[in-house]
Design a protein around this motif. Structure first.
Motif, PDB file in Angstrom:
ATOM      1  N   THR A 192       0.805  -1.229   0.000  1.00 33.29           N
ATOM      2  CA  THR A 192       0.000   0.000   0.000  1.00 33.29           C
ATOM      3  C   THR A 192       0.832   1.270   0.000  1.00 33.29           C
ATOM      4  OG1 THR A 192      -0.114   0.050   2.418  1.00 33.29           O
ATOM      5  CG2 THR A 192      -1.818  -1.201   1.264  1.00 33.29           C
ATOM      6  N   GLY A 193       2.113   1.130   0.365  1.00 25.44           N
ATOM      7  CA  GLY A 193       2.954   2.309   0.464  1.00 25.44           C
ATOM      8  C   GLY A 193       2.764   3.069   1.763  1.00 25.44           C
ATOM      9  N   GLU A 194       1.895   2.541   2.642  1.00 26.83           N
ATOM     10  CA  GLU A 194       1.657   3.200   3.924  1.00 26.83           C
ATOM     11  C   GLU A 194       2.862   3.009   4.832  1.00 26.83           C
ATOM     12  OE1 GLU A 194      -1.621   3.142   7.598  1.00 26.83           O
ATOM     13  OE2 GLU A 194      -1.873   1.847   5.843  1.00 26.83           O
ATOM     14  N   LYS A 195       3.234   4.056   5.537  1.00 28.49           N
ATOM     15  CA  LYS A 195       4.386   3.985   6.434  1.00 28.49           C
ATOM     16  C   LYS A 195       4.017   3.269   7.727  1.00 28.49           C
ATOM     17  CE  LYS A 195       7.815   6.877   8.778  1.00 28.49           C
ATOM     18  NZ  LYS A 195       8.244   8.262   9.094  1.00 28.49           N
ATOM     19  N   GLN A 196       4.864   2.355   8.163  1.00 26.82           N
ATOM     20  CA  GLN A 196       4.621   1.677   9.434  1.00 26.82           C
ATOM     21  C   GLN A 196       4.806   2.652  10.593  1.00 26.82           C
ATOM     22  OE1 GLN A 196       7.351  -1.830   9.042  1.00 26.82           O
ATOM     23  NE2 GLN A 196       5.547  -2.966   9.738  1.00 26.82           N
ATOM     24  N   ARG A 197       3.975   2.478  11.614  1.00 25.95           N
ATOM     25  CA  ARG A 197       4.114   3.316  12.800  1.00 25.95           C
ATOM     26  C   ARG A 197       3.916   2.463  14.048  1.00 25.95           C
ATOM     27  NH1 ARG A 197      -0.917   3.870  10.521  1.00 25.95           N
ATOM     28  NH2 ARG A 197      -2.694   4.141  11.937  1.00 25.95           N
ATOM     29  N   ASP A 198       4.539   2.871  15.130  1.00 30.42           N
ATOM     30  CA  ASP A 198       4.467   2.132  16.388  1.00 30.42           C
ATOM     31  C   ASP A 198       3.202   2.558  17.132  1.00 30.42           C
ATOM     32  OD1 ASP A 198       4.799   1.378  19.168  1.00 30.42           O
ATOM     33  OD2 ASP A 198       6.896   0.941  18.692  1.00 30.42           O
ATOM     34  N   ILE A 199       2.251   1.662  17.222  1.00 30.43           N
ATOM     35  CA  ILE A 199       0.955   1.986  17.808  1.00 30.43           C
ATOM     36  C   ILE A 199       1.067   2.289  19.298  1.00 30.43           C
ATOM     37  CG2 ILE A 199      -1.342   1.056  18.332  1.00 30.43           C
ATOM     38  CD1 ILE A 199      -0.929   1.895  15.446  1.00 30.43           C
ATOM     39  N   LEU A 200       1.980   1.620  19.992  1.00 32.22           N
ATOM     40  CA  LEU A 200       2.139   1.883  21.424  1.00 32.22           C
ATOM     41  C   LEU A 200       2.638   3.307  21.648  1.00 32.22           C
ATOM     42  CD1 LEU A 200       1.970   0.751  24.297  1.00 32.22           C
ATOM     43  CD2 LEU A 200       4.333  -0.045  24.038  1.00 32.22           C
ATOM     44  N   GLU A 201       3.647   3.701  20.883  1.00 33.86           N
ATOM     45  CA  GLU A 201       4.168   5.068  21.006  1.00 33.86           C
ATOM     46  C   GLU A 201       3.104   6.085  20.581  1.00 33.86           C
ATOM     47  OE1 GLU A 201       6.998   5.708  22.382  1.00 33.86           O
ATOM     48  OE2 GLU A 201       7.721   3.632  22.487  1.00 33.86           O
ATOM     49  N   GLU A 202       2.388   5.765  19.532  1.00 33.39           N
ATOM     50  CA  GLU A 202       1.352   6.661  19.022  1.00 33.39           C
ATOM     51  C   GLU A 202       0.233   6.856  20.054  1.00 33.39           C
ATOM     52  OE1 GLU A 202      -1.377   5.719  15.502  1.00 33.39           O
ATOM     53  OE2 GLU A 202       0.292   6.797  14.558  1.00 33.39           O
ATOM     54  N   SER A 203      -0.090   5.789  20.771  1.00 36.46           N
ATOM     55  CA  SER A 203      -1.140   5.874  21.789  1.00 36.46           C
ATOM     56  C   SER A 203      -0.719   6.790  22.936  1.00 36.46           C
ATOM     57  CB  SER A 203      -1.453   4.472  22.333  1.00 36.46           C
ATOM     58  OG  SER A 203      -1.948   3.655  21.310  1.00 36.46           O
ATOM     59  N   ARG A 204       0.539   6.662  23.346  1.00 34.53           N
ATOM     60  CA  ARG A 204       1.012   7.531  24.424  1.00 34.53           C
ATOM     61  C   ARG A 204       1.029   8.993  23.971  1.00 34.53           C
ATOM     62  NH1 ARG A 204       6.760   7.083  27.638  1.00 34.53           N
ATOM     63  NH2 ARG A 204       7.535   7.524  25.541  1.00 34.53           N
ATOM     64  N   ASP A 205       1.507   9.211  22.750  1.00 30.71           N
ATOM     65  CA  ASP A 205       1.530  10.588  22.227  1.00 30.71           C
ATOM     66  C   ASP A 205       0.116  11.162  22.207  1.00 30.71           C
ATOM     67  OD1 ASP A 205       4.226  10.361  21.900  1.00 30.71           O
ATOM     68  OD2 ASP A 205       4.134   9.940  19.736  1.00 30.71           O
ATOM     69  N   PHE A 206      -0.856  10.356  21.813  1.00 36.49           N
ATOM     70  CA  PHE A 206      -2.250  10.792  21.749  1.00 36.49           C
ATOM     71  C   PHE A 206      -2.741  11.205  23.140  1.00 36.49           C
ATOM     72  CE2 PHE A 206      -6.741   9.516  22.238  1.00 36.49           C
ATOM     73  CZ  PHE A 206      -7.332  10.363  21.306  1.00 36.49           C
ATOM     74  N   PHE A 207      -2.448  10.377  24.149  1.00 31.60           N
ATOM     75  CA  PHE A 207      -2.886  10.676  25.512  1.00 31.60           C
ATOM     76  C   PHE A 207      -2.201  11.937  26.026  1.00 31.60           C
ATOM     77  CE2 PHE A 207      -3.201  10.319  30.080  1.00 31.60           C
ATOM     78  CZ  PHE A 207      -4.456   9.744  30.289  1.00 31.60           C
ATOM     79  N   TYR A 208      -0.904  12.065  25.758  1.00 31.48           N
ATOM     80  CA  TYR A 208      -0.159  13.232  26.241  1.00 31.48           C
ATOM     81  C   TYR A 208      -0.697  14.532  25.630  1.00 31.48           C
ATOM     82  CZ  TYR A 208       3.618  10.916  28.841  1.00 31.48           C
ATOM     83  OH  TYR A 208       4.348  10.225  29.774  1.00 31.48           O
ATOM     84  N   LYS A 209      -1.145  14.471  24.362  1.00 26.19           N
ATOM     85  CA  LYS A 209      -1.692  15.674  23.720  1.00 26.19           C
ATOM     86  C   LYS A 209      -3.019  16.080  24.358  1.00 26.19           C
ATOM     87  CE  LYS A 209       0.465  14.971  19.195  1.00 26.19           C
ATOM     88  NZ  LYS A 209       0.240  14.587  17.770  1.00 26.19           N
ATOM     89  N   LEU A 210      -3.774  15.094  24.826  1.00 29.22           N
ATOM     90  CA  LEU A 210      -5.059  15.384  25.447  1.00 29.22           C
ATOM     91  C   LEU A 210      -4.902  15.968  26.840  1.00 29.22           C
ATOM     92  CD1 LEU A 210      -7.152  12.217  24.475  1.00 29.22           C
ATOM     93  CD2 LEU A 210      -7.435  14.537  23.585  1.00 29.22           C
ATOM     94  N   PHE A 211      -3.915  15.459  27.592  1.00 31.36           N
ATOM     95  CA  PHE A 211      -3.794  15.832  29.005  1.00 31.36           C
ATOM     96  C   PHE A 211      -2.358  16.226  29.352  1.00 31.36           C
ATOM     97  CE2 PHE A 211      -7.140  12.509  28.751  1.00 31.36           C
ATOM     98  CZ  PHE A 211      -8.224  13.301  29.100  1.00 31.36           C
ATOM     99  N   GLU A 212      -2.216  17.433  29.886  1.00 32.22           N
ATOM    100  CA  GLU A 212      -0.897  17.910  30.300  1.00 32.22           C
ATOM    101  C   GLU A 212      -0.615  17.591  31.760  1.00 32.22           C
ATOM    102  OE1 GLU A 212      -0.593  22.024  29.407  1.00 32.22           O
ATOM    103  OE2 GLU A 212      -0.763  21.745  27.217  1.00 32.22           O
ATOM    104  N   ASP A 213      -1.627  17.211  32.495  1.00 31.72           N
ATOM    105  CA  ASP A 213      -1.480  16.895  33.917  1.00 31.72           C
ATOM    106  C   ASP A 213      -0.523  15.709  34.092  1.00 31.72           C
ATOM    107  OD1 ASP A 213      -1.828  15.834  36.532  1.00 31.72           O
ATOM    108  OD2 ASP A 213      -3.807  16.771  36.663  1.00 31.72           O
ATOM    109  N   GLU A 214       0.558  15.932  34.827  1.00 32.65           N
ATOM    110  CA  GLU A 214       1.573  14.892  35.005  1.00 32.65           C
ATOM    111  C   GLU A 214       1.023  13.669  35.741  1.00 32.65           C
ATOM    112  OE1 GLU A 214       4.609  14.472  33.824  1.00 32.65           O
ATOM    113  OE2 GLU A 214       4.250  16.270  32.620  1.00 32.65           O
ATOM    114  N   ASN A 215       0.086  13.886  36.646  1.00 34.61           N
ATOM    115  CA  ASN A 215      -0.490  12.747  37.371  1.00 34.61           C
ATOM    116  C   ASN A 215      -1.275  11.828  36.429  1.00 34.61           C
ATOM    117  OD1 ASN A 215       0.472  13.395  39.963  1.00 34.61           O
ATOM    118  ND2 ASN A 215      -1.164  14.902  40.240  1.00 34.61           N
ATOM    119  N   LEU A 216      -2.012  12.456  35.504  1.00 34.43           N
ATOM    120  CA  LEU A 216      -2.743  11.639  34.533  1.00 34.43           C
ATOM    121  C   LEU A 216      -1.778  10.902  33.601  1.00 34.43           C
ATOM    122  CD1 LEU A 216      -5.830  13.800  33.441  1.00 34.43           C
ATOM    123  CD2 LEU A 216      -5.688  12.012  35.159  1.00 34.43           C
TER     124      LEU A 216
END
Length: 465
Positions: free
Chosen positions: A350-374
């Motif tokens: 497909t020509g689609e670039k592989q990406r690490d879903i685990l890293e992507e999930s953490r990045d997604f959560f971090y963008k939603l919440f800046e609170d260090e406890n969360l």
């Protein structure tokens, strides 16, 4: 499923008495098969003893109102009846009605693959832990009870003693407790008889329908559900000898309790659900039962084409999943656990670039919440799954064959650190909702808790403190 044609059975083996109770709910009857080495124990098979035992059975089992029939396995007629009920064959391919067996033809089991098979006419035979113990005992009994006669067929009856059955029972528990059927292959006939019980598709180990609790004893499960528990003190080591007709009657009553209440366990919604699901899958996917038709990846349906590794209703969920996805051949495992998506072969097409879903999930959560406890709460989940990356958890020979020198050492799941991997669904402002996810090896499981009730109970607790 309350009208399902089924027999529920259980074996008790003592030094001088052997019993098999077979409960038939549709007929409302119990068949008692027994071997007694001392005729005084059953008053030489007297009618008085049978009436006395029947009273004891009904006294101890208030939820049984049916008829009781007795069959003394010292007689060839009783043994033949038991053989016809359970089906006995040492054919190499029992599903083929034409396959030769050394046992009489009338002993051949009705198989669910037979032409014109109707489950209304051929009952399912249900035990508890029966695939390991009961069917092993029966394979031994039938092979010993039916010896080759002048015709070469095993049509010569030879009475077996309760003592002999107990000796075999003790050998199973002392040396083969984890895999009792392994003992049978010291005699090919015994091994084939046991294999053919299960190849018929009609023998079901009810314990296997609840895989998480398959090693939990029947009586413990019955007690948890509020059903009756009866246990003979004569089943304990060193106390396995009956001395009176009353003790034999008690043993039979306890044996009947197990089979009558096994039916109640089977009627529990969880067991019913598993039975209906797996029975339905076998009907929907014939390739779980039959061989491949050439290279067509289609099942070749017929009694002569049943797979040697066919699935049955009590086969494991893992086998059902694997065979449903890939019934013929096998899937090649990855060399190591990876969170890259999509697969390399798909990305190449497909020509689609592989990406690490685990890293992507953490990045997604971090963008939603800046609170260090969360973020720390999410990091617990991230750290848990990160332990799997790059490791191999497949110990199979197929994995080693696929990767040879490149095969990775096998990691142990028990070594994976697993702390708190529960995580709330958070509102936009970072407040936890009433729903949460549990992350585990098997996947993700969502749930919800009653927050109002929890807060009320917690306030009461604080007040008490």
């Amino acid at each position: 499923m309350s009208r399902l044609n089924s027999y529920f059975y259980d074996i008790e083996s003592l030094t001088n008495a052997f019993t098999l109770s077979c409960y038939r709910p549709d007929d409302q009857r119990v068949d008692i098969y027994y071997l007694v080495d001392d005729p005084a124990l059953n008053d030489k098979d007297s009618l008085d003893f049978k009436k006395s035992a029947a009273r004891r059975i009904r006294e101890k089992n208030q939820n049984f109102k049916g008829e009781i029939y007795y069959y003394n396995l010292c007689s060839s007629a009783a043994s033949a009846r038991l053989a016809q009920t359970f089906g006995v064959s040492d054919a190499q391919y029992v599903n083929d009605p034409q396959a030769p067996s050394s046992f009489p033809g009338q002993f051949r089991p009705v198989c669910d693959t037979d032409a014109g098979y109707q489950e209304e006419e051929a009952p399912y035979l249900m035990g508890y832990n029966s695939s390991n113990y009961d069917l092993t005992m029966l394979a031994y009994y039938f092979t010993r009870a039916w010896q080759p006669g002048e015709s070469g067929k095993r049509d010569r009856f030879s009475a077996v003693t309760a003592r002999e059955m107990r000796d075999f029972n003790d050998e199973l528990f002392s040396r083969y407790i984890g895999n009792m059927r392994l003992r049978l292959w010291q005699d090919k006939t015994m091994g084939l008889v046991a294999k053919n019980f299960q190849m018929s598709g009609r023998h079901i180990d009810v314990a296997q329908l609840n895989e998480r609790q398959r090693r939990v004893g029947l009586k413990r499960l019955l007690g948890m559900l509020g059903w009756q528990i009866l246990e003979s003190d004569k089943l304990k080591p060193g106390q396995d000898y009956l001395t009176s007709p009353e003790e034999l009657a008690d043993l039979i009553a306890y044996n009947v309790s197990d089979v009558v209440n096994l039916k109640e366990l089977f009627c529990h919604p969880y067991y019913q659900g598993q039975f209906i699901l797996k029975k339905g899958l076998l009907g929907q996917y014939p390739d779980l039962i039959y061989q491949e038709d050439g290279d067509s990846y289609q099942a070749k349906i017929g009694p002569a084409f049943v797979r040697k590794d066919r699935l049955t209703i009590d086969s494991s969920s893992a086998n059902f999943a694997r065979r449903t996805i890939c019934p013929y051949g096998r899937l090649k495992d990855d060399r190591a656990v990876s969170f890259l998506y999509p697969a390399a072969s798909v990305a190449e097409k497909t020509g689609e670039k592989q990406r690490d879903i685990l890293e992507e999930s953490r990045d997604f959560f971090y963008k939603l919440f800046e609170d260090e406890n969360l973020r720390k709460k999410f990091d617990r989940v991230y750290d848990y799954y990160k332990q799997f990356a790059g490791k191999n958890f497949n110990p199979s020979k197929e994995y080693r064959e696929d990767y040879g020198d490149q095969a990775l050492p096998v990691s142990d799941l028990s070594d994976v650190e697993n702390e708190d991997t529960n995580l709330f669904y958070y509102q936009k402002d970072g407040q936890p909702s009433t729903c949460y996810i549990t992350f585990s090896v098997g996947g993700l499981h969502g749930s919800e808790y009653n927050r109002d009730l929890y807060l009320k109970d917690h306030a009461l607790w604080e007040k008490m403190m």
